[in-house]
Design a protein around this motif. Structure first.
Motif, PDB file in Angstrom:
ATOM      1  N   ARG A   1       0.841  -1.374  -0.075  1.00  0.00           N
ATOM      2  CA  ARG A   1       0.035   0.080  -0.082  1.00  0.00           C
ATOM      3  C   ARG A   1       0.936   1.325  -0.168  1.00  0.00           C
ATOM      4  O   ARG A   1       0.519   2.289  -0.556  1.00  0.00           O
TER       5      ARG A   1
ATOM      6  N   CYS B   1       1.815   2.409  -3.475  1.00  0.00           N
ATOM      7  CA  CYS B   1       0.639   3.128  -4.134  1.00  0.00           C
ATOM      8  C   CYS B   1       0.519   4.645  -3.716  1.00  0.00           C
ATOM      9  O   CYS B   1       0.248   5.520  -4.464  1.00  0.00           O
TER      10      CYS B   1
ATOM     11  N   THR C   1      -5.965   7.038  -1.985  1.00  0.00           N
ATOM     12  CA  THR C   1      -5.597   6.162  -0.865  1.00  0.00           C
ATOM     13  C   THR C   1      -6.204   7.164   0.504  1.00  0.00           C
ATOM     14  O   THR C   1      -6.847   6.388   1.183  1.00  0.00           O
TER      15      THR C   1
ATOM     16  N   CYS D   1      -5.144  -1.481  -2.420  1.00  0.00           N
ATOM     17  CA  CYS D   1      -5.287  -1.430  -3.563  1.00  0.00           C
ATOM     18  C   CYS D   1      -5.007  -2.630  -4.242  1.00  0.00           C
ATOM     19  O   CYS D   1      -5.853  -2.794  -5.375  1.00  0.00           O
TER      20      CYS D   1
ATOM     21  N   HIS E   1     -14.500   3.031  -4.479  1.00  0.00           N
ATOM     22  CA  HIS E   1     -13.671   3.654  -3.287  1.00  0.00           C
ATOM     23  C   HIS E   1     -14.438   4.398  -2.234  1.00  0.00           C
ATOM     24  O   HIS E   1     -14.106   4.618  -1.271  1.00  0.00           O
TER      25      HIS E   1
END
Lengths: 149, 273
Positions: free
Chosen positions: A58, A61, A69, A82, A143
């Protein structure tokens, strides 16, 4: 006292066998053997370098996609990493030109298909009867699962 | 002058000692030359196994049986694609209702793990059971139980498998002769023979990842936080593993075998083996 010749030969043979074993052991025991225990400590080092990473994690990312995020962290999908949906990402993290796999409806169904063995806290749907013929993202934002697009 | 200390005698002794010393140095040099080939040259430095103690814990009630971990493990560790090789897998437990009038608390228990529970085809992969017959069900992720008294390393005849100081149980594939003793010895069925390398293979806790500060692949992708991973020697204040042991009642699998498995399961049912 004289040693009988047959015993003497046997003794010589034994010394020869044990001696060649000791010589072989002296030369062939790897230097790291016994550092931590009855094994080759270098095997640990080799295990560390054995593979290339496939999943970047993570944090990797977050370096470029922090907006996504941070948004994700506020909603129910905050525990989903992710790469759970977007697939392996190390190649993409090394070279942004490498595309990552496009998520599909199958990924939503993988977790949210109704299943009697699943815990009840998880929201589940019957894929056969839940708005068939439409894509999940038409009504749900992956998301931000609580919001409507 | 006595005979024992004649010039000839002394010279002979000196010569002998010299020859001995020369052959010893030659032997040492030869050993060094041979062992150069036995040591790993490109050892990445900067990780001390004695400073870590890794542990995985499983929260059964958080597992939704999506199979992401199984898929991630295969991708990360290049586990052969065939549906019989797994380093980690998911089992579905279905406890059926007892027969009417049987006077029992529960009926038959059905356990299945099609393709390791990877769930490529959804619920259809699993054995169909009518919903009315099910008392309850749950998924249990399985992996190497990281035994303190690991039977697999005890039976290895060549010292190819071992418990590392940082809590993993690894296989030295250069030493493994592929005899398969360890596969039989593991009471959790966590090992298999790699058909390509012909050596025993198992969960390494993603040793190449954890030593670089990353989580194992299965923990990384688990969407429900059913897999908790941490370093018991370096616990942060908000560490998930600390939180797990603060809030959950945990137990290992098959503790009666005396293998002292370190992996802890919370929310385990009596049917789980």
């Amino acid at each position: 006292m004289r040693i009988p010749p047959q015993l003497f030969r046997l003794l010589l043979l034994t010394i020869g066998i044990v001696g060649s074993y000791l010589v072989a052991r002296y030369f062939l025991t790897p230097p790291s053997f016994g550092q931590y225990g009855w094994y080759r400590a270098d095997a640990l080092v080799e295990a560390r370098g054995a593979r290339q990473l496939s999943y970047a994690g993570r944090k990797a990312c977050d370096e470029c996609h922090s907006e996504e995020t941070q948004k994700l962290a506020k909603f129910e999908h905050k525990t989903v990493s992710c790469e759970a949906c977007h697939g392996v990402g190390q190649a993409h993290a090394d070279d942004p030109g490498v595309a990552i796999t496009k998520p599909t409806d199958g990924l939503c169904i993988r977790c949210h298909e109704a299943d009697p063995a699943r815990p009840t806290w998880l929201r589940q749907i019957q894929p056969k009867s839940h708005y068939t013929g439409r894509h999940c993202v038409e009504c749900h934002v992956p998301h931000q699962p609580n919001e409507v697009p | 002058m006595s005979e024992g200390l004649s010039r000839r005698h002394v010279l002979r002794r000196l010569g002998g000692a010299l020859a001995g010393a020369v052959s010893l140095t030659a032997a040492r040099a030869a050993k060094a030359a041979v062992q150069k080939g036995l040591a790993s040259a490109d050892a990445p430095k900067g990780y001390d196994p004695s400073q870590h103690k890794w542990l995985m814990a499983i929260d059964v009630e958080r597992c939704i049986g999506c199979g992401s971990c199984v898929e991630a493990c295969k991708a990360e560790n290049h586990v052969p694609d065939s549906p019989v090789y797994f380093r980690t897998w998911i089992e579905r437990y279905l406890v059926l209702k007892p027969k009417l009038g049987a006077g029992e608390t529960r009926g038959e228990v059905i356990v299945d793990s099609p393709n390791g529970g990877m769930r490529k085809g959804g619920l259809k992969d699993f054995k169909p059971v009518p919903k009315e017959e099910i008392l309850r069900g749950f998924y249990v992720p399985k992996l190497c139980n990281l035994c303190e008294q690991s039977p697999c390393s005890q039976v290895c005849p060549v010292g190819a498998t071992f418990d590392t100081p940082d809590g993993a149980v690894l296989v030295d594939s250069k030493y493994c002769i592929g005899c398969g003793f360890c596969i039989q010895a593991c009471p959790y069925g966590c090992r298999f023979m790699n058909p390509v390398t012909r050596t025993a293979e198992k969960c390494t806790l993603c040793y190449h990842r954890i030593t670089r500060g990353l989580k194992p692949a299965c923990v990384e992708v688990c969407p429900g936080e059913a897999r908790i991973f941490g370093d018991l020697k370096n616990i942060a204040p908000d560490d998930p593993i600390q939180r797990f042991f603060e809030t959950r009642k945990a137990q290992p699998l098959k503790p009666h075998l005396g293998t002292k498995p370190r992996v802890q399961y919370a929310g385990l049912d009596m049917e789980v083996r």
